[in-house]
Scaffold this active site. Structure first.
Site, PDB file in Angstrom:
ATOM      1  N   GLY A 150       0.814  -1.207   0.000  1.00 43.60           N
ATOM      2  CA  GLY A 150       0.000   0.000   0.000  1.00 43.60           C
ATOM      3  C   GLY A 150       0.850   1.261   0.000  1.00 43.60           C
ATOM      4  CD  GLN A 151      -1.824   6.296  -0.933  1.00 40.98           C
ATOM      5  OE1 GLN A 151      -1.331   7.329  -1.370  1.00 40.98           O
ATOM      6  NE2 GLN A 151      -3.014   6.279  -0.378  1.00 40.98           N
ATOM      7  CG  ASP A 175      -0.007  -6.522   0.722  1.00 42.42           C
ATOM      8  OD1 ASP A 175      -1.196  -6.896   0.745  1.00 42.42           O
ATOM      9  OD2 ASP A 175       0.332  -5.317   0.733  1.00 42.42           O
ATOM     10  CB  ALA A 222      -6.563  -0.414   6.578  1.00 42.81           C
ATOM     11  CB  THR A 247      -8.529   2.365   2.662  1.00 42.37           C
ATOM     12  OG1 THR A 247      -8.036   1.826   1.430  1.00 42.37           O
ATOM     13  CG2 THR A 247      -7.532   2.074   3.779  1.00 42.37           C
ATOM     14  CB  THR A 255      -8.931   6.685   9.631  1.00 43.35           C
ATOM     15  OG1 THR A 255      -9.606   7.641   8.814  1.00 43.35           O
ATOM     16  CG2 THR A 255     -10.005   5.870  10.351  1.00 43.35           C
ATOM     17  CE1 TYR A 295     -10.884   2.944   6.539  1.00 44.83           C
ATOM     18  CE2 TYR A 295     -11.470   5.268   6.799  1.00 44.83           C
ATOM     19  CZ  TYR A 295     -10.512   4.271   6.697  1.00 44.83           C
ATOM     20  OH  TYR A 295      -9.174   4.607   6.762  1.00 44.83           O
ATOM     21  CE  LYS A 337      -8.050   2.123  10.127  1.00 42.31           C
ATOM     22  NZ  LYS A 337      -6.884   1.233   9.858  1.00 42.31           N
ATOM     23  CD1 TRP A 356      -8.507  14.070   4.539  1.00 44.33           C
ATOM     24  CD2 TRP A 356      -7.989  15.870   3.314  1.00 44.33           C
ATOM     25  NE1 TRP A 356      -9.563  14.930   4.587  1.00 44.33           N
ATOM     26  CE2 TRP A 356      -9.284  16.048   3.854  1.00 44.33           C
ATOM     27  CE3 TRP A 356      -7.448  16.889   2.523  1.00 44.33           C
ATOM     28  CZ2 TRP A 356     -10.058  17.183   3.609  1.00 44.33           C
ATOM     29  CZ3 TRP A 356      -8.208  18.022   2.294  1.00 44.33           C
ATOM     30  CH2 TRP A 356      -9.499  18.168   2.812  1.00 44.33           C
TER      31      TRP A 356
END
Length: 284
Positions: free
Chosen positions: A10-11, A32, A61, A63, A102, A126, A130, A151
């Site tokens: 992921g990011q 992963d 997660a 998302t 988040t 979501y 979380k 964000w």
């Protein structure tokens, strides 16, 4: 130390991989779902035990905020149950856990930056899952650290910055909401904050992290286009109700970062300077 990073594709996971090269004194296990299914309790316990993990950083997660409304069970499994498995496995081995959470744990109806001691009140599947994940982690691991962020974007994966760059080049006009306020967060900055916590020593508790400053999605888009030299697309401000979405979005989700800055002596860049750095990377 032996550090396990889940959600490595992921990011944030990708940014952790990049920064691990700057921190070569630790041994890293980047996983992963193919390497480790964190929804499999037995597999999690065995992996953590066999590899003598000292710290787990859970970047995995579910998302997809709107899809979550139709897939509550899958969302709960990934965002709530799985972090609980990681926390229990960490506790059994005396390891620490950093759980990434988040701004969606708040409903976004406030008007001053959210501090860690404000009562969460999610209003989406979501956000609810979380928050349940946070609670499971805190209950099951005595060395747990929750970092709420907002964000998130980076040069990896799908995100708002990449979408606005693409649409800005494809279209002549674009409408973006102006009445949702928050702070863009470059995943590389969050990864650096995580490494700062690892280096200083994990201090259990809940923390907030985003870049500095505030803006709306509309302002964010204008900045993206300006920095990328996109001049052919006219961006117009929209009200939230003109842009229907399945899950409600927080109107105000600015996070107060005082606690994380003081605890780990970190300086956080302004969102515009981080956006500039990300766009320069993307344009290479």
């Amino acid at each position: 130390m032996n550090i396990l990073i889940t959600g490595a594709n992921g990011q944030l996971g990708n940014e952790m991989q990049v920064l691990s090269k700057e921190n070569p004194r630790h041994s890293y296990f980047f996983t992963d779902v193919q390497e480790l299914d964190i929804c499999d309790e037995q597999a999690v316990n065995q992996f953590v035990r066999d590899n003598q993990i000292d710290i787990i950083v859970n970047c995995a997660a579910y998302t997809a905020v709107d899809k979550a409304e139709d897939n509550p069970e899958l969302c709960d499994k990934l965002n709530h149950i799985a972090p609980g498995y990681l926390a229990a496995a960490a506790e059994a081995c005396g390891a620490a856990l950093i759980q990434v959470s988040t701004d969606y744990v708040f409903d976004g109806t406030g008007h001053i930056p959210y501090t860690e001691d404000m009562t969460p009140c999610p209003n989406s599947v979501y956000g609810t899952t979380k928050l349940a994940g946070e609670q499971a982690v805190m209950e099951k691991c005595s060395r747990a650290m929750i970092i709420r962020t907002a964000w998130l974007y980076s040069i990896y994966g799908n995100n708002f910055v990449k979408t606005m760059l693409r649409l800005g080049r494809e279209r002549e006009t674009l409408g973006v909401v102006f009445d949702q306020i928050g702070t863009p967060t470059y995943a590389n900055d969050l990864a650096r904050a995580i490494f700062a916590a690892i280096d200083k020593g994990i201090v259990p508790g809940v923390y907030h992290f985003s870049d500095e400053g505030v803006c709306s999605w509309y302002d964010f888009t204008l900045a993206i286009h300006r920095m990328a030299g996109i001049t052919t697309c006219k961006v117009s401000p929209l009200h939230t109700d003109e842009f229907p979405a399945k899950a409600p979005r927080p109107h105000y989700s600015v996070l107060d970062k005082t606690k994380i800055k003081k605890t780990f002596s970190i300086e956080i860049p302004h969102w515009e300077s981080s956006l500039k750095a990300c766009i320069e990377q993307l344009e290479k």
